[in-house]
Design an enzyme around this catalytic site. Structure first.
Site, mmCIF file in Angstrom:
data_model
loop_
_atom_site.group_PDB
_atom_site.id
_atom_site.type_symbol
_atom_site.label_atom_id
_atom_site.label_comp_id
_atom_site.label_asym_id
_atom_site.label_seq_id
_atom_site.Cartn_x
_atom_site.Cartn_y
_atom_site.Cartn_z
ATOM 1 N N ARG A 83 0.862 -1.519 -0.059
ATOM 2 C CA ARG A 83 -0.464 -0.717 -0.007
ATOM 3 C C ARG A 83 0.809 1.031 -0.329
ATOM 4 N NH1 ARG A 83 -4.664 2.452 2.471
ATOM 5 N NH2 ARG A 83 -5.167 4.193 1.634
ATOM 6 N N ARG A 94 -7.058 0.014 -3.317
ATOM 7 C CA ARG A 94 -5.981 -0.564 -2.683
ATOM 8 C C ARG A 94 -5.726 -1.832 -2.467
ATOM 9 N NH1 ARG A 94 -8.417 3.035 1.460
ATOM 10 N NH2 ARG A 94 -9.270 4.022 -0.820
ATOM 11 N N ASP A 97 -6.188 -1.406 2.725
ATOM 12 C CA ASP A 97 -6.293 -0.609 3.474
ATOM 13 C C ASP A 97 -7.072 -1.206 5.772
ATOM 14 O OD1 ASP A 97 -7.079 2.139 4.808
ATOM 15 O OD2 ASP A 97 -9.104 1.257 4.812
ATOM 16 N N ASP A 99 -8.110 0.161 8.731
ATOM 17 C CA ASP A 99 -8.371 1.532 9.835
ATOM 18 C C ASP A 99 -8.727 1.242 11.356
ATOM 19 O OD1 ASP A 99 -8.859 3.396 7.794
ATOM 20 O OD2 ASP A 99 -10.881 2.193 6.776
#
Length: 160
Positions: A83, A94, A97, A99
């Site tokens: 990434r 992507r 990811d 989070d």
């Protein structure tokens, strides 16, 4: 130890495989124990719809890392999986990811770090897998995650 929930997403390559491998990589890091990972879910891309569907999941971790150090770890794992974040680019394709959705019951609002994730209560693709790994999840400042998911459109989230 603090319980933290991590949202995982990808839409390039073997997205589901990448999510599983990322959770394994997180579990191999010092001060992080993976307790559970949800099923993977396929959802249409949004924000920018001219890209492949996303695969999303949530992992429940226990960690001794403070929130900023955990975020730094998540960014390092993303980079390990190819990434490359581009300033100002949002919602694009992507490889991975990660989070930070929840960090215990903390509410954090610092540059580059907001917990709970500011849009968690609006996103079925994060709430549905969150409730799999933590059925009684509460979103600080919003209430029960189950209440948030009950008002969302669910027709676009499909388990793999």
């Amino acid at each position: 130890m603090v319980q933290a929930c991590i949202g995982l997403g990808a839409n390039l390559g073997d997205a589901a495989g990448t999510l599983r491998q990322a959770v394994i990589a997180l579990g191999q890091r010092e001060d992080v124990t993976v307790r559970r990972m949800s099923r993977c879910y396929r959802t249409p891309a949004w924000g920018r719809e001219d890209q492949p569907d996303f695969v999303n999941a949530v992992a429940l971790l226990e960690t001794r890392l403070p929130p900023r150090a955990l975020l730094d770890l998540l960014l390092a794992v993303e980079a390990d999986f190819g990434r490359h974040r581009i300033d100002g680019e949002r919602w694009g394709p992507r490889t991975l990811d990660l989070d930070l959705l929840l960090y215990g019951d903390a509410v954090i609002d610092e540059p580059g770090l907001r917990v709970p994730h500011p849009h968690l209560h609006e996103r079925a693709f994060a709430l549905v897998p969150l409730l799999e790994v933590m059925p009684d999840a509460r979103i600080p400042g919003y209430g029960d995650a189950r209440d948030a998911v009950s008002v969302l459109e669910m027709s676009n989230i499909h388990p793999l």
